[in-house]
Design a protein around this motif. Structure first.
Motif, mmCIF file in Angstrom:
data_model
loop_
_atom_site.group_PDB
_atom_site.id
_atom_site.type_symbol
_atom_site.label_atom_id
_atom_site.label_comp_id
_atom_site.label_asym_id
_atom_site.label_seq_id
_atom_site.Cartn_x
_atom_site.Cartn_y
_atom_site.Cartn_z
ATOM 1 N N GLN A 176 0.827 -1.197 0.000
ATOM 2 C CA GLN A 176 0.000 0.000 0.000
ATOM 3 C C GLN A 176 0.871 1.260 0.000
ATOM 4 O OE1 GLN A 176 -3.440 0.493 -0.298
ATOM 5 N NE2 GLN A 176 -3.138 -1.615 -0.982
ATOM 6 N N ALA A 177 1.987 1.196 0.720
ATOM 7 C CA ALA A 177 2.913 2.330 0.781
ATOM 8 C C ALA A 177 4.289 1.783 1.135
ATOM 9 C CB ALA A 177 2.459 3.366 1.804
ATOM 10 N N ALA A 178 5.315 2.609 0.927
ATOM 11 C CA ALA A 178 6.679 2.176 1.236
ATOM 12 C C ALA A 178 7.518 3.375 1.636
ATOM 13 C CB ALA A 178 7.305 1.466 0.038
ATOM 14 N N GLU A 179 8.393 3.139 2.599
ATOM 15 C CA GLU A 179 9.387 4.135 3.002
ATOM 16 C C GLU A 179 10.745 3.444 2.986
ATOM 17 O OE1 GLU A 179 10.776 6.803 6.867
ATOM 18 O OE2 GLU A 179 8.668 6.223 6.660
ATOM 19 N N ILE A 180 11.611 3.900 2.111
ATOM 20 C CA ILE A 180 12.904 3.265 1.905
ATOM 21 C C ILE A 180 14.002 4.241 2.340
ATOM 22 C CG2 ILE A 180 14.385 2.017 0.297
ATOM 23 C CD1 ILE A 180 11.526 0.856 0.674
ATOM 24 N N ALA A 181 14.762 3.844 3.360
ATOM 25 C CA ALA A 181 15.917 4.633 3.785
ATOM 26 C C ALA A 181 17.201 3.863 3.576
ATOM 27 C CB ALA A 181 15.778 5.036 5.256
ATOM 28 N N GLY A 182 17.092 2.537 3.357
ATOM 29 C CA GLY A 182 18.248 1.696 3.058
ATOM 30 C C GLY A 182 18.289 1.366 1.580
ATOM 31 N N GLU A 183 18.633 0.122 1.280
ATOM 32 C CA GLU A 183 18.735 -0.304 -0.124
ATOM 33 C C GLU A 183 17.678 -1.354 -0.419
ATOM 34 O OE1 GLU A 183 22.651 -1.079 -1.984
ATOM 35 O OE2 GLU A 183 21.833 -3.065 -2.447
ATOM 36 N N LEU A 184 16.980 -1.152 -1.534
ATOM 37 C CA LEU A 184 15.952 -2.091 -1.968
ATOM 38 C C LEU A 184 16.140 -2.384 -3.446
ATOM 39 C CD1 LEU A 184 13.311 -3.708 -1.508
ATOM 40 C CD2 LEU A 184 12.054 -1.625 -2.098
ATOM 41 N N VAL A 185 16.157 -3.682 -3.762
ATOM 42 C CA VAL A 185 16.190 -4.131 -5.155
ATOM 43 C C VAL A 185 14.891 -4.886 -5.383
ATOM 44 C CG1 VAL A 185 17.410 -5.473 -6.896
ATOM 45 C CG2 VAL A 185 18.702 -4.328 -5.076
ATOM 46 N N LEU A 195 8.172 6.568 -0.680
ATOM 47 C CA LEU A 195 9.075 7.617 -0.212
ATOM 48 C C LEU A 195 10.493 7.088 -0.176
ATOM 49 C CD1 LEU A 195 9.830 10.315 1.132
ATOM 50 C CD2 LEU A 195 9.079 9.351 3.311
ATOM 51 N N LEU A 196 11.389 7.718 -0.932
ATOM 52 C CA LEU A 196 12.810 7.377 -0.917
ATOM 53 C C LEU A 196 13.538 8.438 -0.109
ATOM 54 C CD1 LEU A 196 13.414 6.308 -4.648
ATOM 55 C CD2 LEU A 196 12.705 4.895 -2.700
ATOM 56 N N ARG A 201 18.793 3.762 -1.527
ATOM 57 C CA ARG A 201 19.334 3.276 -2.800
ATOM 58 C C ARG A 201 18.306 2.286 -3.343
ATOM 59 N NH1 ARG A 201 24.765 3.472 -3.868
ATOM 60 N NH2 ARG A 201 24.732 1.312 -4.631
ATOM 61 N N PHE A 202 17.672 2.677 -4.456
ATOM 62 C CA PHE A 202 16.625 1.841 -5.017
ATOM 63 C C PHE A 202 17.023 1.417 -6.424
ATOM 64 C CE2 PHE A 202 12.824 1.027 -7.482
ATOM 65 C CZ PHE A 202 12.097 0.193 -6.643
ATOM 66 N N PHE A 203 16.906 0.109 -6.674
ATOM 67 C CA PHE A 203 17.223 -0.449 -7.987
ATOM 68 C C PHE A 203 16.025 -1.290 -8.432
ATOM 69 C CE2 PHE A 203 21.134 0.106 -5.625
ATOM 70 C CZ PHE A 203 21.950 0.773 -6.518
ATOM 71 N N GLY A 204 15.367 -0.859 -9.483
ATOM 72 C CA GLY A 204 14.215 -1.607 -9.966
ATOM 73 C C GLY A 204 13.186 -0.694 -10.594
ATOM 74 N N THR A 205 11.933 -1.089 -10.492
ATOM 75 C CA THR A 205 10.842 -0.317 -11.076
ATOM 76 C C THR A 205 9.838 0.046 -9.987
ATOM 77 O OG1 THR A 205 9.555 -2.302 -11.619
ATOM 78 C CG2 THR A 205 11.101 -1.490 -13.288
ATOM 79 N N ALA A 217 19.048 10.716 -2.518
ATOM 80 C CA ALA A 217 18.643 9.334 -2.769
ATOM 81 C C ALA A 217 19.106 8.879 -4.149
ATOM 82 C CB ALA A 217 17.124 9.206 -2.658
ATOM 83 N N VAL A 218 19.406 7.595 -4.272
ATOM 84 C CA VAL A 218 19.820 6.992 -5.542
ATOM 85 C C VAL A 218 18.664 6.159 -6.071
ATOM 86 C CG1 VAL A 218 21.416 5.394 -6.651
ATOM 87 C CG2 VAL A 218 22.244 6.951 -4.869
ATOM 88 N N PHE A 219 18.255 6.455 -7.312
ATOM 89 C CA PHE A 219 17.163 5.732 -7.943
ATOM 90 C C PHE A 219 17.629 5.302 -9.328
ATOM 91 C CE2 PHE A 219 12.517 6.121 -9.639
ATOM 92 C CZ PHE A 219 12.477 4.750 -9.793
ATOM 93 N N VAL A 220 17.789 3.994 -9.502
ATOM 94 C CA VAL A 220 18.211 3.443 -10.783
ATOM 95 C C VAL A 220 17.103 2.512 -11.267
ATOM 96 C CG1 VAL A 220 19.928 2.091 -12.019
ATOM 97 C CG2 VAL A 220 20.639 3.570 -10.121
ATOM 98 N N GLY A 221 16.421 2.907 -12.325
ATOM 99 C CA GLY A 221 15.329 2.086 -12.821
ATOM 100 C C GLY A 221 14.302 2.939 -13.529
#
Length: 239
Positions: A176-185, A195-196, A201-205, A217-221
């Motif tokens: 339903q929602a997400a809060e990312i402060a670490g790394e998620l693939v 929320l990043l 560090r987010f890798f994906g879609t 924040a790092v967003f690759v995707g």
């Protein structure tokens, strides 16, 4: 010349309610109807009743019929007022190997040495530091640490990855929602906001109604924003 009338006041008996005149300077008297002795001060200036204790409450949703209920945060169990089903409100902390199901409006914490296998868990919130094999549904937050080893189905209400932790999920992860402060693939599909944080560090879609990316924040995707994952399409993320 008649004597002056004494300075009187009308008082009411606290027992029977009978009203009578008494000298203002009197300390106490006796009711002329029920003969109870009482102090005038207690009747004229009654002490304020102590406030009734207020018990802190929280809102829960019955897993069976969906009714919203207010329960005490100190209670370990309750009952649904609509369908009569038992409501487990207890928290569970797992530090060893167990094989059981959990259906609770409390918090499930699996410590690093904890291992829950062959489980179907439907809980309010969960923190996974150890191993989990089975199906996990959280009404609220699912917090995942780097030490977590998860296999099975995930259906979090809100996904939380703290700073300094990382998590990888190869299948579409529906939340339903997400809060990312670490790394998620992952391939993240959210019905609400993702929320990043600046440490993320987010890798994906990402497919979500809203995406907030803090500076740093790092967003690759890739991202598709403004699209909500419908409840009908929201299934458990599987591994």
């Amino acid at each position: 010349m008649p004597p002056p009338k004494p300075d009187t006041i009308r008082v009411t008996c606290p027992r029977c309610g009978h009203a009578q005149l008494e000298p203002r300077a009197a300390y106490s008297t006796v009711c002329k109807k029920c003969h109870r002795h009482f102090r005038l001060e207690e009747v004229l200036h009654p002490a304020a009743e102590p406030p009734k204790p207020q018990f802190e409450q929280k809102q829960v949703r019955c897993f069976r019929c969906g009714t919203q209920l207010a329960v005490s945060v100190a209670a370990s169990s309750s009952m649904c007022k609509r369908c009569g089903s038992h409501l487990d409100l207890a928290d569970y902390r797992i530090t060893q190997t167990v094989s059981k199901n959990f259906t609770t409006h409390g918090r499930l914490v699996i410590e690093e040495k904890g291992y829950v296998l062959n489980s179907e868990a439907h809980v309010a919130d969960a923190v996974i530091k150890g191993r989990f094999i089975g199906k996990l549904i959280t009404e609220g937050t699912l917090e995942i640490h780097s030490s977590a080893n998860i296999k099975g189905n995930l259906s979090p209400g809100r996904l939380l990855i703290l700073a300094g932790h990382h998590f990888r999920w190869p299948e579409p992860l529906r939340v339903q929602a997400a809060e990312i402060a670490g790394e998620l693939v992952a391939s993240l599909q959210a019905g609400g906001t993702v929320l990043l944080r600046r440490t993320a560090r987010f890798f994906g879609t990402v497919q979500a109604r809203n995406l907030v990316v803090e500076s740093g924040a790092v967003f690759v995707g890739s991202a598709r924003i403004g699209e909500q994952v419908s409840q009908e399409a929201k299934g458990a993320s599987q591994l």
